[in-house]
Design a protein around this motif. Sequence first.
Motif, mmCIF file in Angstrom:
data_model
loop_
_atom_site.group_PDB
_atom_site.id
_atom_site.type_symbol
_atom_site.label_atom_id
_atom_site.label_comp_id
_atom_site.label_asym_id
_atom_site.label_seq_id
_atom_site.Cartn_x
_atom_site.Cartn_y
_atom_site.Cartn_z
ATOM 1 N N MET A 175 0.839 -1.198 0.000
ATOM 2 C CA MET A 175 0.000 0.000 0.000
ATOM 3 C C MET A 175 0.875 1.249 0.000
ATOM 4 S SD MET A 175 -3.022 -1.025 2.665
ATOM 5 C CE MET A 175 -4.068 -2.456 2.374
ATOM 6 N N ASP A 176 1.980 1.168 0.705
ATOM 7 C CA ASP A 176 2.952 2.260 0.746
ATOM 8 C C ASP A 176 4.159 1.833 -0.080
ATOM 9 O OD1 ASP A 176 4.834 4.203 1.298
ATOM 10 O OD2 ASP A 176 4.401 4.297 3.444
ATOM 11 N N GLN A 177 4.318 2.449 -1.237
ATOM 12 C CA GLN A 177 5.384 2.061 -2.153
ATOM 13 C C GLN A 177 6.775 2.387 -1.609
ATOM 14 O OE1 GLN A 177 4.900 0.635 -5.576
ATOM 15 N NE2 GLN A 177 3.075 0.073 -4.421
ATOM 16 N N ARG A 178 6.839 3.133 -0.511
ATOM 17 C CA ARG A 178 8.136 3.476 0.082
ATOM 18 C C ARG A 178 8.703 2.342 0.923
ATOM 19 N NH1 ARG A 178 5.734 8.911 2.676
ATOM 20 N NH2 ARG A 178 4.189 7.304 3.182
ATOM 21 N N GLN A 179 7.868 1.396 1.310
ATOM 22 C CA GLN A 179 8.370 0.296 2.133
ATOM 23 C C GLN A 179 9.056 -0.736 1.251
ATOM 24 O OE1 GLN A 179 4.652 -1.374 3.833
ATOM 25 N NE2 GLN A 179 5.174 -3.274 2.797
ATOM 26 N N ASN A 180 9.860 -1.587 1.849
ATOM 27 C CA ASN A 180 10.676 -2.525 1.071
ATOM 28 C C ASN A 180 10.013 -3.876 0.845
ATOM 29 O OD1 ASN A 180 12.893 -0.728 0.806
ATOM 30 N ND2 ASN A 180 13.526 -1.190 2.908
ATOM 31 N N LYS A 181 9.353 -4.408 1.852
ATOM 32 C CA LYS A 181 8.823 -5.774 1.782
ATOM 33 C C LYS A 181 7.670 -5.906 0.800
ATOM 34 C CE LYS A 181 6.650 -7.316 5.415
ATOM 35 N NZ LYS A 181 6.437 -7.785 6.792
ATOM 36 N N THR A 182 7.771 -6.853 -0.115
ATOM 37 C CA THR A 182 6.713 -7.136 -1.093
ATOM 38 C C THR A 182 6.210 -8.564 -0.906
ATOM 39 O OG1 THR A 182 8.212 -8.036 -2.782
ATOM 40 C CG2 THR A 182 7.864 -5.617 -2.780
ATOM 41 N N ALA A 183 5.160 -8.898 -1.646
ATOM 42 C CA ALA A 183 4.626 -10.266 -1.588
ATOM 43 C C ALA A 183 5.667 -11.267 -2.090
ATOM 44 C CB ALA A 183 3.352 -10.356 -2.420
#
Length: 303
Positions: free
Chosen positions: A127-135
Amino acid sequence: MSNVNENYHVSVMLQEAVDALGIKPDGVYADCTFGGGGHSREILKRLGNAGRLVAFDQDADAAGNLPEDKRLLFIPNNFRYAERFLRLYDVPLLDGLLADLGVSSHQFDEADRGFSYRFEADLDMRMDQRQNKTAADILNNYDAKQLQSIFSAYGEVTNSKTLAEAIVNTRNAKMFTTISSLLEVLNPLSKGNPNRYYAQVFQALRIEVNEEFEALKDLLKQLVSIIKPGGRIVFITFHSIEDRIVKQFFKDGGMEVEEDPLFGKRTKSPFKLVTKKPIEASQEEQRFNPRSRSAKLRIAEIL
């Protein structure tokens, strides 16, 4: 307020939620999940010139829906940091707070965000593209026990252990990068309606990527510090665990148990329940907005 994209998201239980806030024309309110701005617009309609609204949203796309209104302060961050930002901007204690949890229709419909199995895209779901962790990070790095836990708890996936093991076995040969790479594993494991199975898995991954339940708990712990006595709190949940977290917190206030000489351990909550049972969307709303079928609205007041 012409900047608002009406197709971005249909607000669930719009009138019921804003009615529950008991808007005072000169009050200060927070909309923790701005999204398409539906709830915020309704709050602004009911505020006078002296009223103020603070809106939070961690999704950068939401900023495109902001109305030109001097009474509105938009904070492009997760609501779990509400207290920090309210202090930073010298916002006084709130008269009410609204949080419409879950995912906006826009996020589901934007193919490249990776929230929906309907489109081919990278396994993102942030939801926040600034964070690193993805699916993709979760699928490629969590061990089988961790994967089983999130699929079972967050998605209620019945064969979560089998699925977790299949993911670990598959990534040994090929890493997960796209939605299609995940669907290749899900397809032979799905039972009954495959779309429902896909939705359960994607929901579990989305909740883990965005730490949705942790963020909710963080916000709940701050309510007494940011809302004045008599202030209203309105939560709309879409997941049974979310609803349980809110219900239990309103009940015991997250307070440490107190010793009572007569009754033993008791809890004293700083909240008064305005409605003992959650409010659900009307049958009419459920017909034109299927997303509202799982919604539960709970209202409490600070003592």
